[in-house]
Design a protein around this motif. Structure first.
Motif, PDB file in Angstrom:
ATOM      1  N   ALA A 177       0.982  -1.113   0.040  1.00 25.89           N
ATOM      2  CA  ALA A 177       0.045  -0.002  -0.017  1.00 25.89           C
ATOM      3  C   ALA A 177       0.837   1.267  -0.067  1.00 25.89           C
ATOM      4  N   ASP A 178       0.454   2.299  -0.935  1.00 24.61           N
ATOM      5  CA  ASP A 178       1.084   3.563  -0.935  1.00 24.61           C
ATOM      6  C   ASP A 178       0.479   4.511   0.366  1.00 24.61           C
ATOM      7  N   VAL A 179      -0.682   4.445   0.776  1.00 25.97           N
ATOM      8  CA  VAL A 179      -1.013   5.120   1.841  1.00 25.97           C
ATOM      9  C   VAL A 179      -1.741   4.290   3.037  1.00 25.97           C
ATOM     10  N   ILE A 180      -1.607   4.704   4.193  1.00 27.55           N
ATOM     11  CA  ILE A 180      -2.475   4.216   5.303  1.00 27.55           C
ATOM     12  C   ILE A 180      -3.237   5.010   5.929  1.00 27.55           C
ATOM     13  N   TYR A 181      -4.393   4.659   6.188  1.00 25.16           N
ATOM     14  CA  TYR A 181      -5.258   5.741   6.716  1.00 25.16           C
ATOM     15  C   TYR A 181      -5.868   5.647   7.906  1.00 25.16           C
ATOM     16  N   LEU A 182      -5.653   6.629   8.878  1.00 27.77           N
ATOM     17  CA  LEU A 182      -6.042   6.696  10.372  1.00 27.77           C
ATOM     18  C   LEU A 182      -7.592   7.096  10.203  1.00 27.77           C
ATOM     19  N   VAL A 183      -8.650   6.077  10.300  1.00 22.41           N
ATOM     20  CA  VAL A 183     -10.107   6.181  10.240  1.00 22.41           C
ATOM     21  C   VAL A 183     -10.779   6.359  11.427  1.00 22.41           C
ATOM     22  N   ASP A 184     -11.437   7.398  11.815  1.00 27.09           N
ATOM     23  CA  ASP A 184     -12.273   7.734  12.837  1.00 27.09           C
ATOM     24  C   ASP A 184     -13.760   7.226  12.611  1.00 27.09           C
ATOM     25  N   SER A 185     -13.872   5.953  12.438  1.00 34.63           N
ATOM     26  CA  SER A 185     -15.103   5.238  12.066  1.00 34.63           C
ATOM     27  C   SER A 185     -16.439   5.655  12.651  1.00 34.63           C
ATOM     28  N   TYR A 190     -10.987  11.988  20.095  1.00 33.46           N
ATOM     29  CA  TYR A 190     -10.767  13.671  20.629  1.00 33.46           C
ATOM     30  C   TYR A 190      -9.283  13.960  20.239  1.00 33.46           C
ATOM     31  N   SER A 191      -8.894  15.256  20.208  1.00 33.96           N
ATOM     32  CA  SER A 191      -7.706  15.629  19.740  1.00 33.96           C
ATOM     33  C   SER A 191      -6.417  14.980  20.350  1.00 33.96           C
ATOM     34  N   GLU A 192      -6.491  14.672  21.646  1.00 34.88           N
ATOM     35  CA  GLU A 192      -5.418  14.134  21.951  1.00 34.88           C
ATOM     36  C   GLU A 192      -5.330  12.471  21.561  1.00 34.88           C
ATOM     37  N   GLN A 193      -6.228  11.904  21.232  1.00 38.11           N
ATOM     38  CA  GLN A 193      -6.156  10.681  20.587  1.00 38.11           C
ATOM     39  C   GLN A 193      -5.773  10.522  19.117  1.00 38.11           C
ATOM     40  N   THR A 194      -6.241  11.725  18.497  1.00 34.81           N
ATOM     41  CA  THR A 194      -5.962  11.909  17.137  1.00 34.81           C
ATOM     42  C   THR A 194      -4.504  12.092  17.153  1.00 34.81           C
ATOM     43  N   ARG A 195      -3.831  13.092  18.071  1.00 34.97           N
ATOM     44  CA  ARG A 195      -2.364  13.295  17.930  1.00 34.97           C
ATOM     45  C   ARG A 195      -1.652  11.905  18.309  1.00 34.97           C
ATOM     46  N   SER A 196      -2.004  11.272  19.081  1.00 35.24           N
ATOM     47  CA  SER A 196      -1.227  10.085  19.592  1.00 35.24           C
ATOM     48  C   SER A 196      -1.312   9.063  18.485  1.00 35.24           C
ATOM     49  N   LEU A 197      -2.353   8.719  17.822  1.00 41.62           N
ATOM     50  CA  LEU A 197      -2.523   7.846  16.735  1.00 41.62           C
ATOM     51  C   LEU A 197      -1.942   8.180  15.496  1.00 41.62           C
ATOM     52  N   ALA A 198      -2.089   9.479  15.167  1.00 39.16           N
ATOM     53  CA  ALA A 198      -1.186  10.014  14.092  1.00 39.16           C
ATOM     54  C   ALA A 198       0.421   9.817  14.104  1.00 39.16           C
ATOM     55  N   SER A 199       0.770  10.088  15.316  1.00 38.58           N
ATOM     56  CA  SER A 199       2.186   9.979  15.605  1.00 38.58           C
ATOM     57  C   SER A 199       2.776   8.306  15.466  1.00 38.58           C
ATOM     58  N   LYS A 211       2.823   7.017   2.876  1.00 33.05           N
ATOM     59  CA  LYS A 211       2.181   8.346   3.446  1.00 33.05           C
ATOM     60  C   LYS A 211       1.044   7.835   4.441  1.00 33.05           C
ATOM     61  N   ILE A 212       0.573   8.923   5.274  1.00 32.84           N
ATOM     62  CA  ILE A 212      -0.590   8.554   6.074  1.00 32.84           C
ATOM     63  C   ILE A 212      -1.866   9.479   5.631  1.00 32.84           C
ATOM     64  N   GLY A 213      -2.781   9.031   5.799  1.00 32.76           N
ATOM     65  CA  GLY A 213      -4.220   9.746   5.567  1.00 32.76           C
ATOM     66  C   GLY A 213      -4.981   9.775   6.791  1.00 32.76           C
ATOM     67  N   ILE A 214      -6.024  10.692   6.759  1.00 29.86           N
ATOM     68  CA  ILE A 214      -7.069  10.698   7.844  1.00 29.86           C
ATOM     69  C   ILE A 214      -8.527  10.819   7.085  1.00 29.86           C
ATOM     70  N   ILE A 232      -1.143  18.787  10.937  1.00 29.69           N
ATOM     71  CA  ILE A 232       0.039  19.696  11.335  1.00 29.69           C
ATOM     72  C   ILE A 232       0.925  18.692  11.778  1.00 29.69           C
ATOM     73  N   LEU A 233       0.948  17.442  12.441  1.00 28.46           N
ATOM     74  CA  LEU A 233       1.875  16.512  12.810  1.00 28.46           C
ATOM     75  C   LEU A 233       2.482  15.869  11.727  1.00 28.46           C
ATOM     76  N   GLY A 234       2.055  15.909  10.314  1.00 36.67           N
ATOM     77  CA  GLY A 234       2.503  15.318   9.257  1.00 36.67           C
ATOM     78  C   GLY A 234       1.686  14.468   8.108  1.00 36.67           C
ATOM     79  N   VAL A 235       0.485  14.240   8.447  1.00 37.73           N
ATOM     80  CA  VAL A 235      -0.409  13.471   7.804  1.00 37.73           C
ATOM     81  C   VAL A 235      -0.672  14.310   6.641  1.00 37.73           C
ATOM     82  N   SER A 236      -0.679  13.510   5.341  1.00 40.59           N
ATOM     83  CA  SER A 236      -0.711  14.352   4.226  1.00 40.59           C
ATOM     84  C   SER A 236      -1.832  13.826   3.244  1.00 40.59           C
ATOM     85  N   PHE A 237      -2.462  12.897   3.442  1.00 42.57           N
ATOM     86  CA  PHE A 237      -3.791  12.695   2.631  1.00 42.57           C
ATOM     87  C   PHE A 237      -4.927  12.763   3.604  1.00 42.57           C
ATOM     88  N   LEU A 238      -5.631  14.086   3.022  1.00 46.92           N
ATOM     89  CA  LEU A 238      -6.639  14.389   3.934  1.00 46.92           C
ATOM     90  C   LEU A 238      -8.013  14.444   3.023  1.00 46.92           C
TER      91      LEU A 238
END
Length: 331
Positions: A177-185, A190-199, A211-214, A232-238
């Motif tokens: 895979a070229d991109v792996i997505y963080l999905v909040d199904s 919350y923002s703290e969880q998003t930051r931790s998971l994105a990292s 690349k990582i997407g959200i 802001i953390l570096g996720v690039s596919f939006l």
């Protein structure tokens, strides 16, 4: 914390990020509200909006198996045949890339996904639950062998134990895979969880040249802010949708996201125009999506929104306190 500090050097909220790719999911996610019963004019209007606004990808629908889903129950973009896609985009001789979503175990990918040289599609996005990862990886391999870009959207991660998520991400990090997505199904993060998971996701990306997407849902009205946190953390596919159009509470609104980004290639006005001429009339016709207290409750409880969807569709009097009492007791 060390990983987050390193990732933040990619950019800040005021900087220009050439690595950012905006993916419009209006038709694919929005199609879940009305079984993809869109007029051809509506589909063409969304396509034109994507072209005029400068977004990078448009997700035209699903590659659903006709052995599982009936064509009499769903509109064309549930299946996204080459013929039906070309009715909307022609040869798509533009800079806009086109994608479809293939649900693991719900797509006949060997037959329905054509070789890239026979298709106007560019990107195959694979949606999977954690127990379906072996199938998802086979779909990715099949798509890569056929010449496509690929991504994997690992769903419902807010319900996955940490050790299982780590194991899954290692598998995806070593995949094709070229991109792996963080999905909040469930729209529960919350923002703290998003930051931790994105990292966590970005650490995997750095190891595997991914690349990582959200892809965020708006149950608690946090889809936009969580998308910005990840960016802001570096996720690039939006991922975003016009007017937040999507099943249940919907998604990160495209008009908000493009208004935030500093890249001069993106243009907000065509999105506003599309909302005025197409999305508002669609909502007035009875197609329902967007923030609702019932969706808020399922988001806060970290459960699938299907109970809220059923409530909203059936309860004409909107007895929210009754819904609250039922769902708070394991409804």
């Amino acid at each position: 914390m060390e990983n987050i500090e390193k990732i933040q050097k990619i950019g800040s909220w005021v900087s220009y990020r050439p690595d950012i790719k905006v993916v419009d999911c209006t038709i694919r996610d929005g199609g879940l509200t009305n079984n993809f019963n869109f007029s051809e004019d509506f589909l063409k209007a969304v396509y034109k909006c994507c072209l005029d606004s400068g977004v990078d990808y448009m997700e035209v629908g699903y590659k659903a198996s006709k052995k599982i889903f009936s064509t009499s129950d769903f509109g064309p973009m549930k299946f996204s045949t080459e013929e039906d896609i070309r009715k909307i985009v022609g040869e798509n001789d533009t800079n806009l890339k086109l994608s479809v979503m293939a649900d693991s175990e719900r797509t006949d990918y060997h037959n329905d996904i054509l070789p890239k040289d026979q298709s106007v599609l560019d990107l195959i996005r694979v949606a999977t639950y954690i127990h379906q990862i072996p199938t998802a990886l086979d779909i990715v391999k099949d798509a890569k062998d056929k010449g496509y870009e690929t991504s994997i959207n690992l769903m419902s991660i807010s319900t996955v134990p940490t050790d299982e998520l780590d194991e899954a991400l290692n598998l995806l990090g070593n995949s094709e895979a070229d991109v792996i997505y963080l999905v909040d199904s469930f729209g529960s993060l919350y923002s703290e969880q998003t930051r931790s998971l994105a990292s966590k996701y970005l650490s995997i990306a750095n190891q595997g040249n991914k690349k990582i997407g959200i892809h965020a849902h708006n149950n608690q009205q946090l889809a936009y802010s969580n998308t910005i946190e990840a960016l802001i953390l570096g996720v690039s596919f939006l991922d975003a949708t016009i007017s937040g159009f999507g099943r249940g509470a919907g998604n990160c609104p495209m008009e908000l996201l493009l208004g935030f980004l500093k890249n001069p290639k993106y243009h907000q006005r065509p999105v506003v125009k599309c909302i005025q001429e197409n999305l508002i009339p669609l909502k007035e016709s009875g197609v329902n999506w967007g923030y609702d207290m019932a969706y808020m409750l399922t988001g806060q409880l970290n459960i699938h929104p299907k109970a809220a969807i059923a409530f909203i569709e059936s309860e004409k009097n909107k007895n929210y306190i009754d819904f609250f009492d039922k769902i708070d007791n394991g409804y």
